[in-house]
Write a protein that holds these residues in place. Structure first.
Motif, PDB file in Angstrom:
ATOM      1  N   ALA A 194     -70.098  18.118 -26.284  1.00  7.03           N
ATOM      2  CA  ALA A 194     -70.595  17.994 -24.915  1.00  7.03           C
ATOM      3  C   ALA A 194     -69.460  17.687 -23.947  1.00  7.03           C
ATOM      4  O   ALA A 194     -69.382  18.254 -22.850  1.00  7.03           O
ATOM      5  N   ALA A 195     -68.555  16.793 -24.352  1.00  7.31           N
ATOM      6  CA  ALA A 195     -67.433  16.427 -23.482  1.00  7.31           C
ATOM      7  C   ALA A 195     -66.475  17.599 -23.305  1.00  7.31           C
ATOM      8  O   ALA A 195     -65.988  17.860 -22.202  1.00  7.31           O
ATOM      9  N   ARG A 215     -59.959  24.635 -21.516  1.00  7.13           N
ATOM     10  CA  ARG A 215     -61.298  24.162 -21.829  1.00  7.13           C
ATOM     11  C   ARG A 215     -61.479  24.001 -23.337  1.00  7.13           C
ATOM     12  O   ARG A 215     -61.235  24.911 -24.116  1.00  7.13           O
ATOM     13  N   SER A 241     -67.160  20.787 -23.573  1.00 10.23           N
ATOM     14  CA  SER A 241     -67.773  21.892 -22.838  1.00 10.23           C
ATOM     15  C   SER A 241     -67.768  21.652 -21.336  1.00 10.23           C
ATOM     16  O   SER A 241     -67.907  22.597 -20.553  1.00 10.23           O
ATOM     17  N   ARG A 242     -67.600  20.394 -20.923  1.00  4.97           N
ATOM     18  CA  ARG A 242     -67.555  20.090 -19.491  1.00  4.97           C
ATOM     19  C   ARG A 242     -66.186  20.361 -18.887  1.00  4.97           C
ATOM     20  O   ARG A 242     -66.027  20.350 -17.664  1.00  4.97           O
ATOM     21  N   ARG A 243     -65.208  20.565 -19.739  1.00  4.04           N
ATOM     22  CA  ARG A 243     -63.871  20.852 -19.236  1.00  4.04           C
ATOM     23  C   ARG A 243     -63.823  22.260 -18.670  1.00  4.04           C
ATOM     24  O   ARG A 243     -64.497  23.161 -19.135  1.00  4.04           O
ATOM     25  N   THR A 244     -63.025  22.462 -17.666  1.00  7.62           N
ATOM     26  CA  THR A 244     -62.914  23.777 -17.046  1.00  7.62           C
ATOM     27  C   THR A 244     -61.472  24.237 -17.076  1.00  7.62           C
ATOM     28  O   THR A 244     -60.544  23.468 -17.331  1.00  7.62           O
TER      29      THR A 244
END
Length: 229
Positions: free
Chosen positions: A110-111, A120, A113-116
């Motif tokens: 989850a953490a 990522r 997947s929030r990276r852009t």
């Protein structure tokens, strides 16, 4: 007259009995007054498990029951003077922390997947963690076998005539299993393994997660950018 400074004995009392470094010390579950840092204490307990099958204090040799506190998220050690702890305590411990490890993988996914951006999910700031707190790292199946052999018998290669052939045979064995699904973990190209290896009483026989379980619970397919393949 100037006050006397601390004696060498006083300074020694403020250091870990194993690494001789100052720091924060463990509250021992026995009556010993010896000071141990958390790292040395953990490694000492893991060593006693490897040698005797039980966790013992390195100074007074008191035997401990080892359990996991799911609410606090850490090990529970209590004295076991009669030696009544189940000989299958490691299996019980691994079963108890299985759901904790699964949740850690889900949290990592989850953490990440929030990276852009181009990095990522690379883990530069977010790393998958083992239930013991150390990092999980992805290594090749061959490297995992080599590490296991070195943990079991340091310098083994110099004493084995056909070391490479033995490693190839072990790659086709069930020597390394996944601690989440109990299936062979080295059938794929790689495996996720804890950097702490067998040097923690949390998992005194190391800790491994197969690629299938890692992908299923983290939601992240291999390969992950920034990790060894």
């Amino acid at each position: 007259m100037e006050p006397a400074g601390p004696s060498p004995d006083d300074e020694a009392d403020e250091c870990c009995a194993i690494c001789f470094e100052p720091g924060v010390f463990v509250d021992l579950p026995c009556s010993c007054s010896v000071k141990y840092c958390s790292s040395c204490w953990d490694r000492a307990l893991a060593s006693s498990v490897a040698l005797r099958g039980r966790a013992h204090c390195p100074s007074c040799r008191s035997a401990f029951k080892v359990d996991y506190d799911t609410e606090r998220g850490g090990l529970l050690l209590s004295r076991d003077p009669q030696g009544n702890a189940s000989c299958d305590w490691r299996t019980q411990l691994y079963e108890k922390v299985r759901s904790v490890q699964i949740n850690k993988l889900r949290g990592f996914g989850a953490a990440a997947s929030r990276r852009t951006g181009p990095n990522r999910g690379c883990g530069c700031e977010v790393q998958p963690r083992c239930v013991c707190g150390a990092e999980l790292e992805h290594i090749s199946s061959r490297s995992r076998i080599l590490r296991l052999l070195e943990d079991m018998e340091p310098g083994w290669r110099s004493r084995v005539a056909q070391a490479d052939e033995m490693v190839e045979r072990l790659l086709d064995s069930s020597l390394v299993t996944c601690d989440l699904c109990d299936q062979v973990a080295i059938r794929a190209k790689g495996v996720w393994t804890c950097k702490a290896g067998p040097h923690t009483v949390m998992h005194p026989a190391a800790y491994d997660v197969c690629e299938s379980c890692f992908e299923a619970y983290s939601g992240m397919a291999m390969p992950l950018p920034g990790h060894v393949q």
